[in-house]
Motif scaffolding. Structure first.
Motif, PDB file in Angstrom:
ATOM      1  N   GLN A  57      17.979 -14.067 -32.659  1.00  0.00           N
ATOM      2  CA  GLN A  57      16.977 -15.375 -32.529  1.00  0.00           C
ATOM      3  C   GLN A  57      17.105 -16.402 -31.482  1.00  0.00           C
ATOM      4  O   GLN A  57      16.372 -16.890 -30.783  1.00  0.00           O
ATOM      5  N   LYS A 103      13.011 -14.163 -42.247  1.00  0.00           N
ATOM      6  CA  LYS A 103      13.897 -14.089 -41.108  1.00  0.00           C
ATOM      7  C   LYS A 103      13.113 -13.028 -40.106  1.00  0.00           C
ATOM      8  O   LYS A 103      12.909 -13.412 -39.146  1.00  0.00           O
ATOM      9  N   LEU A 131      11.495 -14.311 -36.491  1.00  0.00           N
ATOM     10  CA  LEU A 131      11.837 -13.666 -35.162  1.00  0.00           C
ATOM     11  C   LEU A 131      10.700 -13.075 -34.510  1.00  0.00           C
ATOM     12  O   LEU A 131      10.465 -13.067 -33.529  1.00  0.00           O
TER      13      LEU A 131
END
Length: 649
Positions: free
Chosen positions: A384, A451, A455
Motif C-alpha cells: 500500500q 484493507k 488497496l
C-alpha cells in the motif's frame, strides 16, 4: 600476474618449527622475534640495509649476566613474520620473487625497517616502489594488491598505497566503460522488448546476442571488485562516481556485489552456489558467483553485521530512476524486513520501488509479512505504501497517460494537447499489476474488507481499460469470505465499473451467485445498453447505405460503380477519401449485401437476448422485469419495427 626477481644467491634459510635459521659458516649473533617466529641471523647484513635494525642493535643492552645473543622484538612490523622473512632474505641477497600478493606487505615492512637508499643503493624501498608501479598498470594485479592492503592498515594508507590502487582501478574501469558504451551503447539503446534489463537481451536472436556481447564488454570487472571488503568496495565506487562513470554500470557492480555479500537476497538458491545474473535482471548471467576472500564467510555472520552491510549497500545505490532493477530493490526490501533494518532504510527502498513500480513483477511484489504481529500472509501495508509513493510520483502529463479530467481541464484552459501516449502507460501497467496482486492476496481469510478496498481504490478508474482483473480479484475475495453481509458485498462491488467488463466477464457475472442481485441486474442492464447501441448503429448504417444508393442513381445515373462512404450522406464519387471505408453500390445490388449483414447481426443479437432472458429466469426474476427492462432500453420496440422493414425489402 607480473613478477620481479631480486637477489642472486641460493636459498640459505631453513625453517625448523617456529624458527628460521640462516645456514652459513658463521654463527648467528642476533635473534629477531616477530610474533611466534624467531629468526637467527647475523648483524652485518642487517646493519648494511636497515636503519631501524642498525639503531636497535646499537642500543641493545645485554643482560647483566652477560649471557645470550642480541635479541630484538619486532612484533608490530607490517606484514608480520612473512614480510620480515622476505626482507631478511633481501638483506642476504638471497633470491626472492615479488608479485602482486606480497609487494604491498613488503613495501610497508621496508618502510618500517627504514631500508632506504641512504644505507645501500637500490635498497628494498626503491625496488618495491618500482615493482608496485608495474602492478598498478595491470587490472588483476591492482585488485590483488588492494586486497592485501587490508592486512597492513594503516601503514598502506600512510604510504598512499590504498588511494593509488583505487585510483588505478577506477581509471581503468571508467575508460573501459566509456569505450564499450561508445561502441555498443547505440545498439543497446534500441533493443526490443526482449531485453531483460540494462540492455541485456535473452540471446535467442541476433539482436539479443549483440546486446549480451555489449553487456559483457561493460560488466567484465564486476566479479573482480566483488572480492573486495565493503570499505574498499565503497571507496572504489565513490572514486568511479567522481570520475563520472555511468550510473547503470555503478548500479550493476553494486547489485553483483550485494548478491555475494547478502545471501538473503537469493530466495531460490544457497549462498555458496548463487548466480547473481539469474536472479536480478540478467546482469552478468554467465558469471558464476563463487564467493572467495572475506565475502565467503558472510553467510555465517550475525544479523547485526548483515544489517550494517545492507544499509551501506542501499546508501551506495545511485539515485537515478531506473538504473537499479525493481526486482533487486524488492529483494533488498525483503532482506531488510528479515533483518529488521531501520525504518528509514525501509522507507528509502519503498520510495525507490514506488518510483518505478511499473517494472515490478507480481512474484517479487508478494513480500511475506515478517513483522512481529503477523495478521496476513503477505505484507499488504508495505505494498500500500509503495503504491501510494507511485501515485504521488505521477504527474499526469509526464507519465505517458492523461486522466480524462485532467485532459478536459487542459483543453478548457487552452493548453496544448499532450504527446501521443505510449502503447502501455505506466499507470495502466501498475493497474494490471495490482489487479493480479489483489487476486493473489484475496484468498487470505485474515485480510479485512477495509484493507482490501483501500488497496484496490488507490488505482484510479481511468487506469483500467477493462475491469476484468478487479472483478476476478473481488470474486476470489467473496469466495474466501463467504460470511460477508449483503451490504458489505455491495460495498465491495463498488470498486468495479460494470460498463468496463468484457463479454466473458459479463457472462460470468450474470451466473455468479456470490454477487449481490443488484450488481447482477446492473451488469445485465449495461449489457442491454451495449446491445441497443450496437443495433441502433447497424440500423443507422443500413439506412444511410440505402439513402446513398438511391442518391447515387438519382444524381449519377451514368456512374454504375459509385463509391459511397459508410455512415455518410450522399457525396460525389470523386470526393471519397482514399482512407475511408467504402461500399460499392451497383444498380443490380441495391445494397443487398449490406442489408444481409444487418439481418445476420440482428439475428445474433436476438439469440443473445434469449440467452440473457433464460439467465434472468434462472436467478428467480419474474418475466415482467425482463419486459420492463427491455421496454426501458427500447430494444424490443426497435426489433419489432425492424423485422417488417427487412421483410419488405
Amino acid at each position: 600476474m607480473v613478477t620481479m626477481k631480486l637477489g642472486s644467491k641460493p636459498d640459505i634459510f631453513v625453517l625448523e618449527g617456529l624458527t628460521w635459521r640462516c645456514m652459513t659458516e658463521l654463527e648467528s649473533d642476533v635473534v629477531v622475534e616477530v610474533g611466534d617466529m624467531s629468526f637467527y641471523l647475523h648483524k652485518f647484513p642487517l646493519l648494511s640495509r636497515s636503519g631501524v635494525l642498525q639503531r636497535l642493535i646499537s642500543e641493545y643492552q645485554p643482560p647483566s649476566d652477560g649471557g645470550g645473543m642480541c635479541t630484538l622484538q619486532l612484533d608490530d612490523i607490517p606484514g608480520g613474520a612473512k614480510a620480515f622473512e622476505l626482507a631478511a632474505r633481501f638483506c642476504y641477497d638471497v633470491k626472492i620473487e615479488l608479485n602482486a600478493l606480497n609487494v604491498v606487505c613488503l613495501r610497508c615492512a621496508a618502510e618500517y625497517l627504514g631500508m632506504t637508499d641512504d644505507y645501500a643503493e637500490g635498497n628494498l624501498i626503491a625496488q618495491a616502489e618500482s615493482f608496485l608501479a608495474d602492478v598498478l598498470a595491470n587490472w588483476k594485479d591492482s585488485v590483488r594488491a588492494l586486497e592485501t592492503c587490508e592486512g597492513v592498515l594503516p601503514a598502506a594508507e600512510d604510504l598512499q598505497i590504498v588511494p593509488r590502487c583505487i585510483t588505478a582501478l577506477a581509471s581503468k574501469a571508467c575508460a573501459s566503460d566509456a569505450a564499450a558504451w561508445s561502441t555498443h551503447g547505440a545498439k543497446g539503446a534500441s533493443l526490443d522488448r526482449d531485453a531483460l534489463w540494462n540492455g541485456i537481451g535473452s540471446g535467442d536472436t541476433p539482436r539479443g546476442a549483440a546486446a549480451a556481447a555489449a553487456a559483457s564488454a561493460m560488466d567484465w570487472w564486476y566479479e573482480d571488485v566483488s572480492l573486495l571488503s565493503l570499505p574498499m568496495f565503497k571507496r572504489l565506487i565513490q572514486a568511479m562516481e567522481a570520475k563520472s562513470m555511468r550510473a547503470e554500470s555503478i548500479a550493476g557492480a553494486i547489485m553483483f556485489y550485494a548478491g555475494r555479500l547478502l545471501p538473503g537476497l537469493n530466495r531460490s538458491a544457497s549462498f555458496s552456489n548463487a548466480s547473481f545474473g539469474g536472479d536480478y535482471g540478467g546482469i552478468a548471467g554467465s558469471r558464476s558467483a563463487t564467493p572467495r576472500s572475506a565475502t565467503a564467510s558472510l553467510s555465517g555472520t550475525s544479523d547485526g553485521d548483515q544489517r550494517y552491510f545492507l544499509e551501506e549497500i542501499i546508501a551506495l545505490l545511485p539515485t537515478k530512476k531506473g538504473v537499479t532493477s525493481t526486482k533487486f530493490l524488492l529483494g533488498l526490501l525483503r532482506t531488510a524486513m528479515l533483518l529488521h533494518a531501520s525504518p528509514l532504510c525501509r522507507e528509502n527502498l519503498e520510495r525507490r520501488i514506488g518510483a518505478q513500480l511499473e517494472d515490478a513483477s507480481l512474484e517479487d511484489l508478494l513480500v511475506p509479512n515478517l513483522g512481529y504481529t503477523v495478521d496476513t500472509l503477505y505484507d499488504i501495508d508495505c505494498v500500500q505504501r509503495i503504491l501510494d509513493y507511485f501515485m504521488s510520483s505521477m504527474d499526469g502529463l509526464g507519465t505517458g497517460y492523461t486522466s480524462p479530467a485532467l485532459a478536459e481541464d487542459g483543453s478548457q484552459l487552452g493548453l496544448p494537447h499532450a504527446a501521443t501516449p505510449p502503447a502501455v502507460a505506466p499507470i495502466a501497467m501498475v493497474a494490471k499489476l495490482m489487479d493480479g496482486y489483489l487476486a493473489e492476496v484475496a484468498p487470505d481469510t485474515n485480510l479485512k474488507l477495509a484493507k482490501f478496498q483501500a488497496l484496490a481504490a488507490v488505482v484510479p478508474d481511468y487506469a483500467r481499460t477493462v475491469d476484468d482483473g478487479i472483478y476476478r480479484a473481488m470474486d476470489i475475495y467473496l469466495k474466501s469470505h463467504h460470511w460477508l453481509s449483503e451490504s458489505e458485498r455491495e460495498q465491495l462491488c463498488r470498486l468495479m465499473n460494470c460498463q468496463k467488463l468484457s463479454l466473458e466477464a459479463c457472462t460470468h457475472a450474470a451466473q455468479n451467485e456470490r454477487l449481490p442481485l443488484r450488481v447482477v441486474v446492473q451488469v445485465l442492464f449495461f449489457e442491454q445498453l451495449r446491445l441497443r447501441t450496437s443495433i441502433a448503429g447497424w440500423f443507422f448504417v443500413s439506412d444511410n447505405a440505402a439513402t446513398a444508393t438511391d442518391g447515387a442513381h438519382l444524381h449519377h445515373p451514368g456512374n454504375a460503380g459509385a463509391i459511397v462512404p459508410k455512415g455518410s450522406a450522399v457525396v460525389d464519387s470523386g470526393a471519397a477519401g482514399q482512407d475511408e471505408e467504402v461500399v460499392m453500390v451497383t444498380p443490380e445490388g441495391k445494397g443487398s449485401e449490406t442489408m444481409s449483414n444487418v439481418k445476420a447481426r440482428v439475428s445474433e443479437l436476438e439469440k443473445e437476448c434469449v440467452s440473457m432472458k433464460q439467465e434472468i429466469r434462472r436467478l428467480g426474476k419474474p418475466r415482467r422485469s425482463w419486459s420492463i427492462l427491455t421496454r426501458k432500453c427500447g430494444f424490443g420496440a426497435k426489433v419489432q419495427q425492424a423485422q417488417p422493414a427487412m421483410s419488405g425489402k
